[in-house]
Design an enzyme around this catalytic site. Sequence first.
Site, short mmCIF file in Angstrom:
data_model
loop_
_atom_site.label_atom_id
_atom_site.label_comp_id
_atom_site.label_asym_id
_atom_site.label_seq_id
_atom_site.Cartn_x
_atom_site.Cartn_y
_atom_site.Cartn_z
N CYS A 157 0.84 -1.20 0.00
CA CYS A 157 0.00 0.00 0.00
C CYS A 157 0.87 1.24 0.00
CB CYS A 157 -0.97 -0.02 1.17
SG CYS A 157 -0.18 -0.24 2.77
N ARG A 158 0.55 2.20 0.85
CA ARG A 158 1.24 3.50 0.75
C ARG A 158 2.59 3.53 1.43
NH1 ARG A 158 -4.26 6.37 2.38
NH2 ARG A 158 -5.13 6.69 0.30
#
Lengths: 222, 222
Positions: free
Chosen positions: B175-176
């Site tokens: 993800c981020r």
Amino acid sequence: MSFKQQLNDQFARLGKVLSNGRRLELLEHLAQGERSVDGLARVAGLSVANASQHLRRMQQAGLVVARREGKQVIYAIAADDVVELLDVFRRVGERHLAEVRQMVDAHLHEKDALEPVSAEELVERCRKGLVTLIDVRPEEEYEAGHIPGAMNVTIEDLERRMAELDPEREVIAYCRGPYCTFSFEAVARLREAGFRTRRLEPGFPEWKLAGLPISTEEKAAS
Amino acid sequence: MSFKQQLNDQFARLGKVLSNGRRLELLEHLAQGERSVDGLARVAGLSVANASQHLRRMQQAGLVVARREGKQVIYAIAADDVVELLDVFRRVGERHLAEVRQMVDAHLHEKDALEPVSAEELVERCRKGLVTLIDVRPEEEYEAGHIPGAMNVTIEDLERRMAELDPEREVIAYCRGPYCTFSFEAVARLREAGFRTRRLEPGFPEWKLAGLPISTEEKAAS
DNA sequence: GGCAAATTCAATTGAGTGGTTGAATAACTC
DNA sequence: GAGTTATTCAACCACTCAATTGAATTTGCC
């Protein structure tokens, strides 16, 4: 308030510590070695109470640690990654804050007239015995740790002790780091006096962080 | 006020930018890719005016850049070293702020039950065709750039689209970044459903920063 | 030109910060 | 234990900051 926001607020506490010029200065001094509260207050030009406040705040954020030694409280950088953070911080600052670039250009670099020597290059030249290495920081910081083979000559002593330097050998000067003005000044003065001189690119904290050898032997031994 | 103090005050301006949780959150989102003011305001849960203020401040400090595109103003991270700074900043924060450690331990890591896969390991396994790689970020961020071969499955879509995943292959989620909860959640849910699953250690910004290949091809192509 | 959407500006409020001052505490010395 | 030195605490003031609100500005579209 979401978990993500709370987490970012915690990280922001670290930013708050770095959001004050006086604290950055104290960290810079601490990166040279541990010191007492009033020692730090003196070198940073702050009142003792004020320095104490800043130091306590940095301690709460975990950036510095304190221990008592008799009447004095000695503060020190908590871990190497703090020096690394300071370094990245300064690098990004220099690249992105237009004002910093201006100030630095105007005051420090007479462009690259004082072209710096890299750490690798210094090691090579020292090995060959080609250079005289001088540490331009105050005596206290020198004693807390310095590059092996360096002699400690402060700015104040420089004129007086120039005679000790071999004019045939290149002189390389280093100080606290890229934003410390001592080595620039030393190089400028030595050049005026006719020496071949350059400054070392990294300061002592960067040298230490890179895992290069350091020495704490007494002044007489250099 | 001395030159040294002035210089440190300038650097402190950078600290001030990092001294607010909302700004850190905006930077985290920007590290995924450029976005408009109101896009950022929406994902960060801020009013447009408030987001605009924060963004302008970061722009003045040189951390982000803005360009006009029709009616919208698009903000983006100014340079890679800003992502690097954020990364060091988070690392030091995690190590030194006791509160962060507690929060992270409590909410995210079910200790290392979700043991992460390193970037190198992923490259190796992808090459051998052993794994399914999923990008758990919102569609917009996926489209702005993702790891080649990754399929975009948001948290919301996950339950519905699990059938598309091959139960024989290990699933790796990213993800981020290290403080984004999406991949943890995805891994937890997939495990419940019986998949062999792990999360990728770096997030997308770290992957990109490391110079590893990225792709912007359309969703259909994955 | 007139209207709508996206963004920025300006003014306000409450909270937090930095620095000073003087008192309080802790550790050592005699 | 009185005196000395080093540090921290507590209260205070001027100042800055974050967030809100409503108005102003810029751009695109009819």
